[in-house]
Design a protein around this motif. Sequence first.
Motif, PDB file in Angstrom:
ATOM      1  N   THR A 317       0.837  -1.197   0.000  1.00 25.15           N
ATOM      2  CA  THR A 317       0.000   0.000   0.000  1.00 25.15           C
ATOM      3  C   THR A 317       0.870   1.243   0.000  1.00 25.15           C
ATOM      4  O   THR A 317       1.792   1.366   0.813  1.00 25.15           O
ATOM      5  N   TYR A 318       0.599   2.160  -0.930  1.00 30.54           N
ATOM      6  CA  TYR A 318       1.283   3.454  -0.938  1.00 30.54           C
ATOM      7  C   TYR A 318       0.484   4.484  -0.153  1.00 30.54           C
ATOM      8  O   TYR A 318       1.001   5.143   0.739  1.00 30.54           O
ATOM      9  N   GLU A 319      -0.800   4.633  -0.461  1.00 36.14           N
ATOM     10  CA  GLU A 319      -1.612   5.643   0.210  1.00 36.14           C
ATOM     11  C   GLU A 319      -3.056   5.170   0.297  1.00 36.14           C
ATOM     12  O   GLU A 319      -3.479   4.270  -0.437  1.00 36.14           O
ATOM     13  N   SER A 320      -3.794   5.777   1.207  1.00 41.42           N
ATOM     14  CA  SER A 320      -5.212   5.458   1.352  1.00 41.42           C
ATOM     15  C   SER A 320      -5.941   6.695   1.835  1.00 41.42           C
ATOM     16  O   SER A 320      -5.354   7.592   2.438  1.00 41.42           O
ATOM     17  N   GLY A 321      -7.241   6.739   1.564  1.00 42.91           N
ATOM     18  CA  GLY A 321      -8.039   7.877   1.980  1.00 42.91           C
ATOM     19  C   GLY A 321      -9.436   7.808   1.406  1.00 42.91           C
ATOM     20  O   GLY A 321      -9.981   6.718   1.190  1.00 42.91           O
ATOM     21  N   ASN A 322     -10.024   8.975   1.142  1.00 41.29           N
ATOM     22  CA  ASN A 322     -11.399   9.059   0.680  1.00 41.29           C
ATOM     23  C   ASN A 322     -11.569  10.154  -0.357  1.00 41.29           C
ATOM     24  O   ASN A 322     -10.758  11.087  -0.436  1.00 41.29           O
ATOM     25  N   TYR A 323     -12.621  10.042  -1.155  1.00 39.51           N
ATOM     26  CA  TYR A 323     -13.033  11.125  -2.029  1.00 39.51           C
ATOM     27  C   TYR A 323     -14.413  11.602  -1.582  1.00 39.51           C
ATOM     28  O   TYR A 323     -15.229  10.834  -1.055  1.00 39.51           O
ATOM     29  N   TYR A 324     -14.663  12.899  -1.764  1.00 39.34           N
ATOM     30  CA  TYR A 324     -15.924  13.522  -1.389  1.00 39.34           C
ATOM     31  C   TYR A 324     -16.338  14.413  -2.558  1.00 39.34           C
ATOM     32  O   TYR A 324     -15.569  15.289  -2.964  1.00 39.34           O
ATOM     33  N   ALA A 325     -17.551  14.228  -3.092  1.00 39.11           N
ATOM     34  CA  ALA A 325     -17.908  14.943  -4.309  1.00 39.11           C
ATOM     35  C   ALA A 325     -19.410  15.123  -4.413  1.00 39.11           C
ATOM     36  O   ALA A 325     -20.190  14.565  -3.629  1.00 39.11           O
ATOM     37  N   VAL A 326     -19.816  15.906  -5.420  1.00 41.80           N
ATOM     38  CA  VAL A 326     -21.223  16.111  -5.716  1.00 41.80           C
ATOM     39  C   VAL A 326     -21.403  16.115  -7.229  1.00 41.80           C
ATOM     40  O   VAL A 326     -20.605  16.704  -7.955  1.00 41.80           O
ATOM     41  N   VAL A 327     -22.436  15.427  -7.707  1.00 41.95           N
ATOM     42  CA  VAL A 327     -22.739  15.330  -9.133  1.00 41.95           C
ATOM     43  C   VAL A 327     -23.705  16.444  -9.501  1.00 41.95           C
ATOM     44  O   VAL A 327     -24.616  16.781  -8.735  1.00 41.95           O
ATOM     45  N   SER A 328     -23.546  17.014 -10.710  1.00 39.66           N
ATOM     46  CA  SER A 328     -24.333  18.169 -11.115  1.00 39.66           C
ATOM     47  C   SER A 328     -24.807  18.031 -12.554  1.00 39.66           C
ATOM     48  O   SER A 328     -24.150  17.395 -13.385  1.00 39.66           O
ATOM     49  N   GLY A 329     -25.964  18.652 -12.856  1.00 40.62           N
ATOM     50  CA  GLY A 329     -26.432  18.765 -14.226  1.00 40.62           C
ATOM     51  C   GLY A 329     -27.552  17.809 -14.575  1.00 40.62           C
ATOM     52  O   GLY A 329     -27.775  16.794 -13.917  1.00 40.62           O
ATOM     53  N   ASN A 330     -28.264  18.120 -15.639  1.00 38.85           N
ATOM     54  CA  ASN A 330     -29.408  17.315 -16.054  1.00 38.85           C
ATOM     55  C   ASN A 330     -29.005  16.051 -16.804  1.00 38.85           C
ATOM     56  O   ASN A 330     -29.812  15.158 -16.991  1.00 38.85           O
ATOM     57  N   ASP A 331     -27.735  16.008 -17.258  1.00 41.18           N
ATOM     58  CA  ASP A 331     -27.320  14.833 -18.053  1.00 41.18           C
ATOM     59  C   ASP A 331     -27.032  13.588 -17.217  1.00 41.18           C
ATOM     60  O   ASP A 331     -27.399  12.506 -17.681  1.00 41.18           O
ATOM     61  N   PRO A 332     -26.290  13.595 -16.076  1.00 43.65           N
ATOM     62  CA  PRO A 332     -25.584  14.733 -15.474  1.00 43.65           C
ATOM     63  C   PRO A 332     -24.324  15.090 -16.258  1.00 43.65           C
ATOM     64  O   PRO A 332     -23.852  14.304 -17.075  1.00 43.65           O
ATOM     65  N   SER A 333     -23.783  16.292 -16.005  1.00 40.25           N
ATOM     66  CA  SER A 333     -22.729  16.813 -16.859  1.00 40.25           C
ATOM     67  C   SER A 333     -21.374  16.987 -16.179  1.00 40.25           C
ATOM     68  O   SER A 333     -20.354  17.085 -16.875  1.00 40.25           O
ATOM     69  N   GLU A 334     -21.306  17.038 -14.854  1.00 40.33           N
ATOM     70  CA  GLU A 334     -20.018  17.251 -14.198  1.00 40.33           C
ATOM     71  C   GLU A 334     -20.050  16.776 -12.756  1.00 40.33           C
ATOM     72  O   GLU A 334     -21.120  16.575 -12.173  1.00 40.33           O
ATOM     73  N   ILE A 335     -18.855  16.615 -12.195  1.00 40.45           N
ATOM     74  CA  ILE A 335     -18.685  16.228 -10.793  1.00 40.45           C
ATOM     75  C   ILE A 335     -17.581  17.097 -10.202  1.00 40.45           C
ATOM     76  O   ILE A 335     -16.520  17.276 -10.814  1.00 40.45           O
ATOM     77  N   ALA A 336     -17.818  17.639  -9.018  1.00 41.19           N
ATOM     78  CA  ALA A 336     -16.800  18.437  -8.327  1.00 41.19           C
ATOM     79  C   ALA A 336     -16.586  17.883  -6.929  1.00 41.19           C
ATOM     80  O   ALA A 336     -17.536  17.409  -6.288  1.00 41.19           O
ATOM     81  N   GLY A 337     -15.345  17.939  -6.451  1.00 36.64           N
ATOM     82  CA  GLY A 337     -15.086  17.444  -5.117  1.00 36.64           C
ATOM     83  C   GLY A 337     -13.627  17.499  -4.735  1.00 36.64           C
ATOM     84  O   GLY A 337     -12.829  18.217  -5.347  1.00 36.64           O
ATOM     85  N   VAL A 338     -13.296  16.705  -3.733  1.00 37.54           N
ATOM     86  CA  VAL A 338     -11.969  16.711  -3.134  1.00 37.54           C
ATOM     87  C   VAL A 338     -11.554  15.279  -2.816  1.00 37.54           C
ATOM     88  O   VAL A 338     -12.385  14.460  -2.399  1.00 37.54           O
ATOM     89  N   ILE A 339     -10.273  14.976  -3.036  1.00 44.78           N
ATOM     90  CA  ILE A 339      -9.674  13.703  -2.637  1.00 44.78           C
ATOM     91  C   ILE A 339      -8.670  13.978  -1.522  1.00 44.78           C
ATOM     92  O   ILE A 339      -7.863  14.917  -1.631  1.00 44.78           O
ATOM     93  N   VAL A 340      -8.701  13.175  -0.456  1.00 45.67           N
ATOM     94  CA  VAL A 340      -7.723  13.294   0.635  1.00 45.67           C
ATOM     95  C   VAL A 340      -7.094  11.928   0.874  1.00 45.67           C
ATOM     96  O   VAL A 340      -7.800  10.968   1.213  1.00 45.67           O
ATOM     97  N   VAL A 341      -5.775  11.828   0.683  1.00 45.83           N
ATOM     98  CA  VAL A 341      -5.056  10.576   0.918  1.00 45.83           C
ATOM     99  C   VAL A 341      -3.811  10.853   1.749  1.00 45.83           C
ATOM    100  O   VAL A 341      -3.249  11.958   1.726  1.00 45.83           O
ATOM    101  N   THR A 342      -3.370   9.846   2.495  1.00 48.74           N
ATOM    102  CA  THR A 342      -2.141   9.954   3.284  1.00 48.74           C
ATOM    103  C   THR A 342      -1.254   8.748   3.009  1.00 48.74           C
ATOM    104  O   THR A 342      -1.726   7.686   2.588  1.00 48.74           O
TER     105      THR A 342
END
Length: 366
Positions: A317-342
Amino acid sequence: MKINLIGLALIASLSACGDGNPFTDNAAGNSGDGTAGGGTTGDGSDVGGTGGDTGISGTEVPPGTESPTATGRVKRYEARGTGAESGNGFARSVRYDGASDTFIVDNLAFDSANVYQRGTEVSSLAGGQYAVYESTTPYPDTVTGDPIGQLGYRAIYGVSKNRNGSGEPTTQFAIVRTGSYLGYGFGGFLYQRNGSVTLPNTGQATFSGRTAGIRDFDGAPGLEYTTGQLTIDIDFEDFNDVTGTRGDGVKGRWTDRKVFDAQGKDITRDIIDRINPDLDAVPVAQFTIEPGNLRDSGDLTGGVGSQYRDENGEANTYESGNYYAVVSGNDPSEIAGVIVVTNDVEFDDRTVRETAGFIVYRGAGN
Protein backbone atom coordinates in the motif's frame (compact mmCIF):
# COMPACT_ATOMS: atom_id res chain seq x y z
CA MET A 1 10.85 27.56 -12.62
CA LYS A 2 7.79 29.64 -11.82
CA ILE A 3 4.21 28.65 -12.51
CA ASN A 4 2.73 32.12 -12.69
CA LEU A 5 0.53 32.42 -15.74
CA ILE A 6 -3.22 31.89 -15.63
CA GLY A 7 -5.46 31.31 -18.63
CA LEU A 8 -7.96 33.94 -19.75
CA ALA A 9 -10.77 31.42 -19.41
CA LEU A 10 -10.13 31.04 -15.69
CA ILE A 11 -9.88 34.80 -15.15
CA ALA A 12 -13.27 35.18 -16.81
CA SER A 13 -14.70 32.36 -14.71
CA LEU A 14 -13.47 33.86 -11.46
CA SER A 15 -14.60 37.38 -12.32
CA ALA A 16 -18.07 36.08 -13.08
CA CYS A 17 -18.43 35.10 -9.44
CA GLY A 18 -18.54 38.79 -8.47
CA ASP A 19 -17.73 40.03 -5.00
CA GLY A 20 -20.16 37.85 -3.05
CA ASN A 21 -19.44 34.64 -1.15
CA PRO A 22 -19.43 31.92 -3.82
CA PHE A 23 -20.07 29.22 -1.23
CA THR A 24 -23.65 29.98 -0.26
CA ASP A 25 -25.24 28.68 2.94
CA ASN A 26 -28.80 27.88 1.97
CA ALA A 27 -29.72 25.21 4.50
CA ALA A 28 -31.63 25.84 7.70
CA GLY A 29 -29.37 25.72 10.72
CA ASN A 30 -26.29 27.04 8.93
CA SER A 31 -24.88 30.29 10.26
CA GLY A 32 -23.41 33.05 8.14
CA ASP A 33 -19.83 31.97 8.78
CA GLY A 34 -20.42 28.60 7.16
CA THR A 35 -20.31 26.49 10.31
CA ALA A 36 -23.02 23.98 11.05
CA GLY A 37 -25.73 25.16 13.40
CA GLY A 38 -26.52 21.92 15.13
CA GLY A 39 -28.13 20.08 12.22
CA THR A 40 -27.38 16.93 10.31
CA THR A 41 -25.15 15.87 7.47
CA GLY A 42 -26.55 14.84 4.12
CA ASP A 43 -26.87 11.20 5.16
CA GLY A 44 -28.82 11.95 8.31
CA SER A 45 -25.98 11.45 10.79
CA ASP A 46 -26.13 13.96 13.65
CA VAL A 47 -23.19 16.37 13.65
CA GLY A 48 -24.07 18.00 16.97
CA GLY A 49 -23.18 21.60 16.12
CA THR A 50 -19.82 23.13 15.27
CA GLY A 51 -17.73 20.71 17.31
CA GLY A 52 -19.54 17.44 16.69
CA ASP A 53 -18.85 16.64 13.05
CA THR A 54 -15.60 14.78 13.62
CA GLY A 55 -14.36 11.43 12.47
CA ILE A 56 -16.13 10.82 9.16
CA SER A 57 -14.73 8.09 6.96
CA GLY A 58 -15.57 5.74 4.12
CA THR A 59 -18.85 6.56 2.40
CA GLU A 60 -20.07 9.03 5.04
CA VAL A 61 -21.05 12.45 3.69
CA PRO A 62 -19.15 15.49 5.05
CA PRO A 63 -21.08 18.09 7.07
CA GLY A 64 -22.90 20.90 5.33
CA THR A 65 -26.30 21.17 3.67
CA GLU A 66 -29.04 19.58 5.73
CA SER A 67 -31.59 17.30 4.07
CA PRO A 68 -30.16 17.81 0.58
CA THR A 69 -32.23 17.08 -2.51
CA ALA A 70 -31.49 16.63 -6.19
CA THR A 71 -33.22 19.93 -6.99
CA GLY A 72 -31.19 22.30 -4.80
CA ARG A 73 -27.75 23.53 -3.85
CA VAL A 74 -25.43 21.24 -1.96
CA LYS A 75 -22.49 22.59 0.05
CA ARG A 76 -19.97 20.39 1.87
CA TYR A 77 -16.96 21.22 3.99
CA GLU A 78 -14.24 19.31 5.81
CA ALA A 79 -15.21 17.82 9.17
CA ARG A 80 -13.44 19.09 12.26
CA GLY A 81 -10.46 16.87 12.99
CA THR A 82 -9.15 15.02 16.03
CA GLY A 83 -5.62 14.09 17.07
CA ALA A 84 -3.01 14.93 14.45
CA GLU A 85 -5.81 16.31 12.25
CA SER A 86 -7.25 18.59 14.94
CA GLY A 87 -6.80 21.64 12.70
CA ASN A 88 -9.00 20.24 9.93
CA GLY A 89 -12.27 21.93 9.07
CA PHE A 90 -11.54 25.39 10.50
CA ALA A 91 -11.76 27.15 7.10
CA ARG A 92 -15.45 27.02 6.22
CA SER A 93 -16.18 30.51 4.97
CA VAL A 94 -14.43 31.69 1.79
CA ARG A 95 -15.12 34.40 -0.78
CA TYR A 96 -13.49 35.47 -4.03
CA ASP A 97 -13.18 39.22 -4.73
CA GLY A 98 -13.09 39.65 -8.49
CA ALA A 99 -12.25 43.37 -8.33
CA SER A 100 -8.94 42.79 -6.53
CA ASP A 101 -8.32 39.13 -7.49
CA THR A 102 -8.06 38.19 -3.82
CA PHE A 103 -9.41 35.27 -1.84
CA ILE A 104 -10.94 35.87 1.60
CA VAL A 105 -10.78 33.07 4.19
CA ASP A 106 -12.25 33.28 7.69
CA ASN A 107 -11.25 31.57 10.96
CA LEU A 108 -7.49 31.03 10.47
CA ALA A 109 -5.05 32.93 12.66
CA PHE A 110 -2.17 34.96 11.19
CA ASP A 111 -3.31 34.80 7.58
CA SER A 112 -2.93 38.47 6.54
CA ALA A 113 -6.27 39.51 8.06
CA ASN A 114 -8.10 36.86 5.99
CA VAL A 115 -7.02 38.31 2.62
CA TYR A 116 -5.03 36.02 0.31
CA GLN A 117 -3.17 37.46 -2.67
CA ARG A 118 -2.59 35.65 -5.97
CA GLY A 119 0.47 33.40 -5.55
CA THR A 120 3.78 34.92 -6.57
CA GLU A 121 5.78 31.85 -7.56
CA VAL A 122 2.83 29.53 -8.14
CA SER A 123 -0.33 31.38 -9.18
CA SER A 124 -2.20 28.59 -10.97
CA LEU A 125 -2.12 24.83 -11.48
CA ALA A 126 -3.29 22.25 -14.04
CA GLY A 127 -2.63 24.43 -17.06
CA GLY A 128 -4.26 27.50 -15.53
CA GLN A 129 -7.50 25.70 -14.66
CA TYR A 130 -7.24 26.32 -10.90
CA ALA A 131 -6.03 29.49 -9.16
CA VAL A 132 -3.57 29.63 -6.23
CA TYR A 133 -3.56 32.25 -3.44
CA GLU A 134 -1.26 32.86 -0.46
CA SER A 135 -1.36 34.72 2.87
CA THR A 136 2.29 35.60 3.38
CA THR A 137 2.00 39.43 3.20
CA PRO A 138 3.08 40.88 6.61
CA TYR A 139 0.33 42.57 8.60
CA PRO A 140 1.00 45.82 10.51
CA ASP A 141 0.62 46.18 14.26
CA THR A 142 -2.60 48.19 14.59
CA VAL A 143 -0.95 50.68 16.98
CA THR A 144 2.72 50.91 16.02
CA GLY A 145 2.60 49.83 12.39
CA ASP A 146 5.40 47.32 12.98
CA PRO A 147 5.15 44.42 10.48
CA ILE A 148 4.01 41.06 11.85
CA GLY A 149 5.04 37.94 9.95
CA GLN A 150 2.17 35.73 8.82
CA LEU A 151 1.87 31.96 8.54
CA GLY A 152 2.26 30.30 5.16
CA TYR A 153 -1.31 29.45 4.19
CA ARG A 154 -2.10 28.51 0.61
CA ALA A 155 -5.50 28.28 -1.09
CA ILE A 156 -6.54 26.56 -4.33
CA TYR A 157 -9.78 27.70 -5.93
CA GLY A 158 -11.62 25.99 -8.77
CA VAL A 159 -14.82 27.00 -10.56
CA SER A 160 -16.78 25.17 -13.26
CA LYS A 161 -16.64 26.32 -16.86
CA ASN A 162 -20.45 25.96 -16.89
CA ARG A 163 -23.04 28.38 -15.47
CA ASN A 164 -26.53 28.05 -13.99
CA GLY A 165 -29.49 30.29 -14.82
CA SER A 166 -28.26 32.96 -12.41
CA GLY A 167 -24.80 33.11 -13.97
CA GLU A 168 -23.11 31.27 -11.10
CA PRO A 169 -20.61 28.47 -11.74
CA THR A 170 -22.49 25.19 -11.54
CA THR A 171 -19.84 23.72 -9.21
CA GLN A 172 -16.76 24.95 -7.35
CA PHE A 173 -14.23 23.94 -4.69
CA ALA A 174 -11.66 25.52 -2.39
CA ILE A 175 -8.78 24.02 -0.39
CA VAL A 176 -6.79 25.83 2.32
CA ARG A 177 -3.67 24.30 3.92
CA THR A 178 -0.52 25.54 5.63
CA GLY A 179 3.07 24.35 5.93
CA SER A 180 3.87 26.42 9.02
CA TYR A 181 3.28 23.80 11.71
CA LEU A 182 5.10 20.62 12.70
CA GLY A 183 1.73 18.92 12.42
CA TYR A 184 -0.80 19.49 9.67
CA GLY A 185 -1.87 22.80 11.18
CA PHE A 186 -5.18 24.47 10.38
CA GLY A 187 -7.16 24.61 7.17
CA GLY A 188 -10.12 23.05 5.43
CA PHE A 189 -11.83 22.27 2.15
CA LEU A 190 -15.21 23.14 0.66
CA TYR A 191 -17.10 22.14 -2.46
CA GLN A 192 -20.54 23.08 -3.73
CA ARG A 193 -23.16 22.52 -6.39
CA ASN A 194 -25.11 25.63 -7.33
CA GLY A 195 -28.11 23.98 -8.89
CA SER A 196 -29.71 20.60 -9.45
CA VAL A 197 -28.92 17.14 -10.74
CA THR A 198 -30.92 14.50 -12.62
CA LEU A 199 -29.63 10.98 -12.04
CA PRO A 200 -30.80 8.32 -14.52
CA ASN A 201 -31.59 4.74 -13.58
CA THR A 202 -30.06 3.18 -16.69
CA GLY A 203 -26.85 3.46 -18.66
CA GLN A 204 -23.34 4.54 -17.73
CA ALA A 205 -21.35 7.79 -17.85
CA THR A 206 -17.70 8.82 -17.83
CA PHE A 207 -16.26 12.11 -16.57
CA SER A 208 -12.69 13.36 -16.90
CA GLY A 209 -10.59 16.36 -15.96
CA ARG A 210 -7.64 17.64 -13.95
CA THR A 211 -6.84 17.77 -10.25
CA ALA A 212 -4.83 20.31 -8.27
CA GLY A 213 -3.77 19.87 -4.69
CA ILE A 214 -1.53 20.56 -1.73
CA ARG A 215 0.72 18.12 0.11
CA ASP A 216 1.42 18.85 3.78
CA PHE A 217 2.99 16.83 6.56
CA ASP A 218 2.35 15.55 10.06
CA GLY A 219 5.80 15.62 11.63
CA ALA A 220 7.50 18.38 9.59
CA PRO A 221 6.73 21.86 8.24
CA GLY A 222 6.50 22.71 4.55
CA LEU A 223 4.08 22.13 1.70
CA GLU A 224 4.07 21.10 -1.96
CA TYR A 225 1.65 21.36 -4.88
CA THR A 226 0.24 18.55 -7.00
CA THR A 227 -1.58 17.99 -10.27
CA GLY A 228 -3.12 14.91 -11.87
CA GLN A 229 -5.62 13.48 -14.32
CA LEU A 230 -8.87 12.02 -12.98
CA THR A 231 -11.49 9.83 -14.65
CA ILE A 232 -14.73 8.88 -12.86
CA ASP A 233 -17.18 6.32 -14.29
CA ILE A 234 -20.71 5.66 -12.99
CA ASP A 235 -22.95 2.66 -13.68
CA PHE A 236 -26.49 3.94 -13.04
CA GLU A 237 -28.08 0.47 -13.31
CA ASP A 238 -26.07 -1.52 -10.74
CA PHE A 239 -25.55 -2.02 -7.89
CA ASN A 240 -29.15 -2.00 -6.69
CA ASP A 241 -30.30 0.37 -3.94
CA VAL A 242 -28.62 -0.15 -0.56
CA THR A 243 -30.33 0.91 2.72
CA GLY A 244 -32.06 3.89 1.19
CA THR A 245 -29.19 5.10 -0.99
CA ARG A 246 -28.62 4.52 -4.68
CA GLY A 247 -26.42 1.52 -5.28
CA ASP A 248 -24.77 2.85 -8.45
CA GLY A 249 -21.29 1.48 -9.11
CA VAL A 250 -18.57 4.11 -9.18
CA LYS A 251 -14.96 3.67 -10.26
CA GLY A 252 -12.19 6.20 -10.64
CA ARG A 253 -8.57 6.38 -11.79
CA TRP A 254 -6.18 9.14 -10.69
CA THR A 255 -3.20 9.17 -13.04
CA ASP A 256 -0.38 11.35 -14.43
CA ARG A 257 0.33 12.67 -10.95
CA LYS A 258 2.95 15.39 -10.57
CA VAL A 259 4.44 17.09 -7.51
CA PHE A 260 5.97 20.59 -7.33
CA ASP A 261 7.79 22.34 -4.50
CA ALA A 262 6.52 25.63 -3.06
CA GLN A 263 8.44 27.54 -5.73
CA GLY A 264 6.91 25.56 -8.58
CA LYS A 265 9.85 23.24 -9.35
CA ASP A 266 8.84 19.78 -10.56
CA ILE A 267 10.06 17.31 -7.90
CA THR A 268 8.02 14.30 -9.06
CA ARG A 269 11.13 12.17 -9.61
CA ASP A 270 12.21 12.78 -5.99
CA ILE A 271 8.87 11.48 -4.75
CA ILE A 272 9.07 8.40 -7.00
CA ASP A 273 12.59 7.61 -5.80
CA ARG A 274 11.41 7.70 -2.18
CA ILE A 275 8.70 5.15 -3.00
CA ASN A 276 10.78 2.85 -5.22
CA PRO A 277 13.48 4.07 -7.67
CA ASP A 278 12.45 1.34 -10.12
CA LEU A 279 9.06 3.00 -10.67
CA ASP A 280 8.37 5.23 -13.66
CA ALA A 281 5.57 7.29 -12.12
CA VAL A 282 3.70 8.10 -8.94
CA PRO A 283 1.36 5.12 -8.37
CA VAL A 284 -2.09 5.30 -9.90
CA ALA A 285 -4.82 5.71 -7.27
CA GLN A 286 -8.20 4.04 -7.73
CA PHE A 287 -11.61 4.44 -6.15
CA THR A 288 -12.95 1.53 -4.11
CA ILE A 289 -15.88 -0.06 -5.98
CA GLU A 290 -18.74 -0.86 -3.60
CA PRO A 291 -22.51 -0.28 -3.28
CA GLY A 292 -23.84 2.88 -1.68
CA ASN A 293 -21.43 5.56 -2.97
CA LEU A 294 -24.02 7.74 -4.75
CA ARG A 295 -27.06 9.31 -3.08
CA ASP A 296 -30.27 10.70 -4.55
CA SER A 297 -29.04 14.24 -3.79
CA GLY A 298 -25.97 13.72 -5.97
CA ASP A 299 -23.62 13.37 -2.99
CA LEU A 300 -20.83 10.97 -3.95
CA THR A 301 -18.31 9.56 -1.46
CA GLY A 302 -16.04 6.56 -1.05
CA GLY A 303 -12.59 5.15 -0.50
CA VAL A 304 -9.50 5.65 -2.64
CA GLY A 305 -6.05 4.13 -2.51
CA SER A 306 -2.96 3.06 -4.43
CA GLN A 307 -0.29 0.37 -4.36
CA TYR A 308 3.27 -0.06 -5.58
CA ARG A 309 5.64 -3.00 -6.01
CA ASP A 310 8.79 -3.09 -3.93
CA GLU A 311 12.23 -4.34 -4.98
CA ASN A 312 11.02 -7.93 -4.42
CA GLY A 313 8.03 -7.46 -6.71
CA GLU A 314 5.56 -7.60 -3.82
CA ALA A 315 2.52 -5.31 -3.76
CA ASN A 316 2.43 -2.74 -0.95
CA THR A 317 0.00 0.00 0.00
CA TYR A 318 1.28 3.45 -0.94
CA GLU A 319 -1.61 5.64 0.21
CA SER A 320 -5.21 5.46 1.35
CA GLY A 321 -8.04 7.88 1.98
CA ASN A 322 -11.40 9.06 0.68
CA TYR A 323 -13.03 11.13 -2.03
CA TYR A 324 -15.92 13.52 -1.39
CA ALA A 325 -17.91 14.94 -4.31
CA VAL A 326 -21.22 16.11 -5.72
CA VAL A 327 -22.74 15.33 -9.13
CA SER A 328 -24.33 18.17 -11.11
CA GLY A 329 -26.43 18.76 -14.23
CA ASN A 330 -29.41 17.31 -16.05
CA ASP A 331 -27.32 14.83 -18.05
CA PRO A 332 -25.58 14.73 -15.47
CA SER A 333 -22.73 16.81 -16.86
CA GLU A 334 -20.02 17.25 -14.20
CA ILE A 335 -18.68 16.23 -10.79
CA ALA A 336 -16.80 18.44 -8.33
CA GLY A 337 -15.09 17.44 -5.12
CA VAL A 338 -11.97 16.71 -3.13
CA ILE A 339 -9.67 13.70 -2.64
CA VAL A 340 -7.72 13.29 0.63
CA VAL A 341 -5.06 10.58 0.92
CA THR A 342 -2.14 9.95 3.28
CA ASN A 343 0.99 7.81 3.16
CA ASP A 344 3.72 6.72 5.57
CA VAL A 345 5.92 5.26 2.84
CA GLU A 346 8.05 8.21 1.75
CA PHE A 347 9.47 9.14 5.18
CA ASP A 348 10.20 7.40 8.45
CA ASP A 349 9.48 10.47 10.57
CA ARG A 350 6.37 12.00 9.02
CA THR A 351 3.08 11.29 7.31
CA VAL A 352 2.36 12.87 3.93
CA ARG A 353 -1.16 14.11 3.22
CA GLU A 354 -2.43 15.19 -0.19
CA THR A 355 -5.64 17.19 -0.53
CA ALA A 356 -6.63 17.58 -4.19
CA GLY A 357 -9.65 19.31 -5.69
CA PHE A 358 -11.23 18.49 -9.03
CA ILE A 359 -14.00 19.36 -11.47
CA VAL A 360 -14.47 16.62 -14.07
CA TYR A 361 -16.75 16.88 -17.08
CA ARG A 362 -18.78 14.50 -19.21
CA GLY A 363 -18.03 14.49 -22.94
CA ALA A 364 -15.10 14.25 -25.34
CA GLY A 365 -12.28 16.77 -25.09
CA ASN A 366 -12.66 17.57 -21.38
